[in-house]
Design a protein around this motif. Structure first.
Motif, mmCIF file in Angstrom:
data_model
loop_
_atom_site.group_PDB
_atom_site.id
_atom_site.type_symbol
_atom_site.label_atom_id
_atom_site.label_comp_id
_atom_site.label_asym_id
_atom_site.label_seq_id
_atom_site.Cartn_x
_atom_site.Cartn_y
_atom_site.Cartn_z
ATOM 1 N N ASN A 297 0.798 -1.220 -0.005
ATOM 2 C CA ASN A 297 -0.109 0.005 0.071
ATOM 3 C C ASN A 297 0.836 1.065 -0.044
ATOM 4 O OD1 ASN A 297 -2.804 0.989 0.298
ATOM 5 N ND2 ASN A 297 -1.917 2.149 2.087
ATOM 6 N N GLU A 298 1.814 1.411 0.948
ATOM 7 C CA GLU A 298 2.674 2.554 1.023
ATOM 8 C C GLU A 298 3.597 2.482 -0.213
ATOM 9 O OE1 GLU A 298 3.864 5.833 2.338
ATOM 10 O OE2 GLU A 298 2.608 4.626 3.754
ATOM 11 N N TYR A 299 4.013 1.314 -0.825
ATOM 12 C CA TYR A 299 4.747 1.588 -2.055
ATOM 13 C C TYR A 299 3.967 2.075 -3.319
ATOM 14 C CZ TYR A 299 6.994 -0.305 -6.340
ATOM 15 O OH TYR A 299 7.565 -0.548 -7.689
ATOM 16 N N LYS A 300 2.599 1.770 -3.410
ATOM 17 C CA LYS A 300 1.614 2.409 -4.437
ATOM 18 C C LYS A 300 1.669 3.869 -4.251
ATOM 19 C CE LYS A 300 -2.996 1.652 -5.979
ATOM 20 N NZ LYS A 300 -4.321 1.097 -5.620
ATOM 21 N N ILE A 301 1.467 4.290 -2.826
ATOM 22 C CA ILE A 301 1.487 5.690 -2.782
ATOM 23 C C ILE A 301 2.737 6.426 -3.107
ATOM 24 C CG2 ILE A 301 1.136 7.531 -0.874
ATOM 25 C CD1 ILE A 301 -0.452 5.286 0.704
ATOM 26 N N GLN A 302 3.614 6.026 -2.588
ATOM 27 C CA GLN A 302 4.879 6.602 -2.948
ATOM 28 C C GLN A 302 5.301 6.675 -4.645
ATOM 29 O OE1 GLN A 302 6.315 8.412 -0.878
ATOM 30 N NE2 GLN A 302 5.144 7.941 0.876
ATOM 31 N N VAL A 303 5.229 5.736 -5.240
ATOM 32 C CA VAL A 303 5.544 5.619 -6.574
ATOM 33 C C VAL A 303 4.674 6.233 -7.583
ATOM 34 C CG1 VAL A 303 6.845 3.353 -6.623
ATOM 35 C CG2 VAL A 303 4.383 3.404 -7.145
ATOM 36 N N GLN A 304 3.373 6.668 -7.132
ATOM 37 C CA GLN A 304 2.515 7.608 -7.567
ATOM 38 C C GLN A 304 3.069 9.091 -7.533
ATOM 39 O OE1 GLN A 304 -1.271 6.903 -5.812
ATOM 40 N NE2 GLN A 304 -1.841 5.040 -7.654
ATOM 41 N N LYS A 305 3.475 9.376 -6.386
ATOM 42 C CA LYS A 305 3.959 10.468 -5.981
ATOM 43 C C LYS A 305 5.514 10.836 -6.808
ATOM 44 C CE LYS A 305 2.068 11.448 -1.504
ATOM 45 N NZ LYS A 305 2.764 11.873 -0.158
ATOM 46 N N LEU A 306 6.274 9.822 -6.832
ATOM 47 C CA LEU A 306 7.502 9.752 -7.444
ATOM 48 C C LEU A 306 7.318 10.193 -9.065
ATOM 49 C CD1 LEU A 306 9.958 7.379 -6.145
ATOM 50 C CD2 LEU A 306 9.799 9.645 -5.387
ATOM 51 N N ALA A 307 6.177 9.243 -9.582
ATOM 52 C CA ALA A 307 6.013 9.571 -11.137
ATOM 53 C C ALA A 307 5.644 11.062 -11.425
ATOM 54 C CB ALA A 307 4.984 8.621 -11.383
ATOM 55 N N GLN A 308 4.824 11.504 -10.595
ATOM 56 C CA GLN A 308 4.298 13.058 -10.833
ATOM 57 C C GLN A 308 5.596 13.792 -10.830
ATOM 58 O OE1 GLN A 308 1.184 13.337 -7.990
ATOM 59 N NE2 GLN A 308 -0.309 12.576 -9.259
ATOM 60 N N LEU A 309 6.469 13.585 -9.401
ATOM 61 C CA LEU A 309 7.369 14.522 -9.336
ATOM 62 C C LEU A 309 8.485 14.567 -10.547
ATOM 63 C CD1 LEU A 309 8.700 16.565 -7.144
ATOM 64 C CD2 LEU A 309 9.980 14.391 -6.355
ATOM 65 N N TYR A 310 8.734 13.272 -11.046
ATOM 66 C CA TYR A 310 9.808 13.241 -11.884
ATOM 67 C C TYR A 310 9.239 13.088 -13.586
ATOM 68 C CZ TYR A 310 13.191 12.564 -8.338
ATOM 69 O OH TYR A 310 13.802 12.959 -7.026
ATOM 70 N N GLY A 311 7.937 13.220 -13.531
ATOM 71 C CA GLY A 311 7.263 13.465 -14.734
ATOM 72 C C GLY A 311 7.313 12.132 -15.535
ATOM 73 N N VAL A 312 7.455 11.049 -15.071
ATOM 74 C CA VAL A 312 7.249 9.689 -15.990
ATOM 75 C C VAL A 312 6.032 9.163 -15.997
ATOM 76 C CG1 VAL A 312 9.705 9.320 -15.410
ATOM 77 C CG2 VAL A 312 8.164 8.507 -13.777
ATOM 78 N N ALA A 313 5.765 8.050 -16.605
ATOM 79 C CA ALA A 313 4.576 7.388 -16.785
ATOM 80 C C ALA A 313 4.308 6.525 -15.454
ATOM 81 C CB ALA A 313 4.565 6.172 -17.674
ATOM 82 N N PRO A 314 2.843 6.386 -14.906
ATOM 83 C CA PRO A 314 2.540 5.822 -13.949
ATOM 84 C C PRO A 314 3.232 4.447 -13.468
ATOM 85 C CG PRO A 314 0.647 6.843 -14.756
ATOM 86 C CD PRO A 314 1.741 6.961 -15.756
ATOM 87 N N ASP A 315 3.508 3.772 -14.590
ATOM 88 C CA ASP A 315 3.918 2.391 -14.430
ATOM 89 C C ASP A 315 5.416 2.233 -14.691
ATOM 90 O OD1 ASP A 315 3.896 2.719 -17.103
ATOM 91 O OD2 ASP A 315 2.901 0.734 -17.514
ATOM 92 N N TYR A 316 6.013 3.523 -14.844
ATOM 93 C CA TYR A 316 7.379 3.533 -15.152
ATOM 94 C C TYR A 316 8.525 2.781 -14.100
ATOM 95 C CZ TYR A 316 12.228 5.213 -16.331
ATOM 96 O OH TYR A 316 13.544 5.552 -16.598
ATOM 97 N N HIS A 317 7.987 2.588 -12.904
ATOM 98 C CA HIS A 317 8.731 2.016 -11.883
ATOM 99 C C HIS A 317 8.944 0.532 -12.113
ATOM 100 C CE1 HIS A 317 4.997 0.010 -9.957
ATOM 101 N NE2 HIS A 317 4.693 1.057 -10.581
ATOM 102 N N LYS A 318 8.053 -0.054 -12.747
ATOM 103 C CA LYS A 318 8.002 -1.432 -13.144
ATOM 104 C C LYS A 318 9.212 -1.948 -13.837
ATOM 105 C CE LYS A 318 3.034 -2.437 -12.847
ATOM 106 N NZ LYS A 318 1.881 -2.660 -13.742
ATOM 107 N N SER A 319 9.907 -0.935 -14.494
ATOM 108 C CA SER A 319 10.964 -1.183 -15.430
ATOM 109 C C SER A 319 12.428 -0.914 -14.900
ATOM 110 C CB SER A 319 10.746 -0.153 -16.795
ATOM 111 O OG SER A 319 10.849 0.954 -16.367
#
Length: 457
Positions: A297-319
């Motif tokens: 749950n925490e991971y999901k919240i934080q990667v969404q914030k990082l995606a917005q902060l760094y301007g990448v796609a929402p699922d970029y973390h998977k790569s």
């Protein structure tokens, strides 16, 4: 010639699944469905038991009439903390109350005033104070807030046993459902807690049988072995317990990351309780120490914030793959930077402020912090036990950064990952089978993979 199979209904809160497994426990058929929720008398969303029962019977009868499969056995896996209350005619007399439904603090406080203190009670029952997530609390709540419903109850069945009851008409209880955060079971006495007898709830709880029990009966003219059902978390653990000789910790990852230790015999300590540790139960009634972390749950919240902060796609973390240089630079003078939203912040961070130019570096820092929390959770479940094997299944088992970091920080344990997408259903099939499993079972059925710790320069 028809293929001999074991049928399993695996009922989740969202997906309702039906599987057929052959004699080697290979999946040969699956069917999924979803239902819209209904509401209970108070307008709270819940399971549509009527629609569920119709679907169960329709699917099973269709497969039973199939020219392709010969069903020899059927079992049921489902989520816990949910009771179906039957009247003297065997009919459900109330909705299945959702375990997320809030109840009056007054009722909860009254309960612990009568049967506490809370810490002692939690240690005895291995169940934290969580309202209707403790199914025993549901019975107490019903007795004192809905007495007109309570007095009609002949039997109260946990959901896995109700699924079995639909096919057998025989009301039963079994260990894994009773022992999973219900507040019903006293792990020291190995019996229902005293409060259950004082409130006379034992009179509406059916006889307890082993989870491996099956009922041989004639169903629609066919002789079939029907299991009594199993709690889904205990079902997911079973293939590991049955096939591995050495003690191990299983980390089941998803929204919750739960470190399960089936090789402990010590009661929960006050410190373990304070760190969100509870008990689950094995099919033979033995305790499983479970340390819970809201990691996914925490991971999901934080990667969404990082995606917005760094301007990448929402699922970029998977790569993102593990980068040793990034790890080295981040840990040279490491400090905690993330403010958690759903996990307690220790040490306290008031605001997330990141010094990194790239998503990858920020992501590595996030994962180092999360994996450190995971390591602590595993250590809590492990306690003082001599355990050298560590297994990880679920969503994080495919996360390269998580696994590389975990193998590094837990280098004193042998880490293996498994693909246990069928975990609960397969466990339900195994629980009523006479087949003995060996260590090759996980390799063959679970894509077992060994991980070697990193050599960090």
């Amino acid at each position: 010639m028809k293929k001999k199979v074991t049928a399993v209904f695996d009922i989740g809160k969202t997906n309702k699944k039906f599987f057929l497994f052959d004699q080697d426990f290979k999946e040969v058929f699956r069917e999924y469905t979803k239902f819209d929720q209904i509401v209970d008398q108070d307008g709270y969303p819940t399971e549509d038991l009527h629609k569920l029962q119709i679907w169960l019977k329709a699917v099973f009868n269709r497969i039973l009439a199939s020219e392709q499969y010969d069903i020899k056995a059927i079992n049921f896996s489902s989520y816990g903390a949910s009771l179906v209350h039957l009247d003297e005619n065997g009919e459900a007399i109330s909705p299945l109350y959702n375990y997320t439904k809030p109840i009056s603090e007054e009722i909860v406080n009254r309960f612990y005033q009568s049967y506490g203190p809370a810490l002692t009670f939690i240690q005895q029952t291995g169940s934290s104070k969580e309202g209707l997530l403790n199914s025993g609390m549901q019975l107490y709540w019903l007795k004192y807030t809905k007495p007109e419903v309570f007095k009609k109850i002949k039997y109260s069945l946990h959901l896995p046993q109700y699924l079995s009851y639909i096919f057998t008409g025989i009301p039963l209880s079994e260990y894994t459902s009773i022992g999973c955060h219900t507040s019903l079971w006293d792990y020291n006495k190995k019996d229902y807690h005293n409060w259950v007898y004082q409130e006379e709830l034992h009179k509406i709880l059916p006889p307890i049988v082993s989870t491996e029990t099956s009922i041989n009966m004639n169903y629609n003219g066919k002789r079939i072995k029907i299991g009594v059902g199993i709690h889904d978390s205990s079902a997911a653990l079973l293939p590991y317990v049955r096939s591995l000789k050495d003690p191990f910790i299983l980390v089941s990852t998803g929204t919750w990351s739960i470190a399960l230790n089936p090789f402990t015999s010590t009661p929960l300590s006050a410190e373990e309780v304070s760190k969100n540790c509870i008990n689950y139960m094995r099919i033979n009634g033995k305790q499983v120490k479970a340390s819970r972390l809201f990691l996914g749950n925490e991971y999901k919240i934080q990667v969404q914030k990082l995606a917005q902060l760094y301007g990448v796609a929402p699922d970029y973390h998977k790569s993102v793959s593990f980068n040793e240089q990034a790890y080295y630079e981040i840990t040279k003078e490491f400090e905690h930077l993330f403010k958690w939203e759903s996990i307690e912040n220790t040490p306290k961070v008031c605001k997330t402020e990141l010094p990194y130019d790239t998503f990858e570096d920020a992501y590595h820092h996030l994962m180092i912090e999360l994996v450190k929390l995971q390591v602590n959770s595993i250590q809590i479940a492990k306690g003082s036990e001599e355990i050298s094997k560590l297994y990880v299944d679920g969503g994080f088992s495919n996360n390269d950064v998580y696994i590389k970091l975990l193998s590094h920080y837990m280098r004193n344990m042998e880490l293996r990952t498994t693909d246990a997408s069928l975990g609960s259903a397969l466990g339900a099939a195994i629980s009523i089978a006479d087949t003995k499993l060996n260590s090759k079972f996980l390799k063959k059925n679970y894509a077992l993979k060994k991980h070697v710790p990193l050599i960090i320069k």
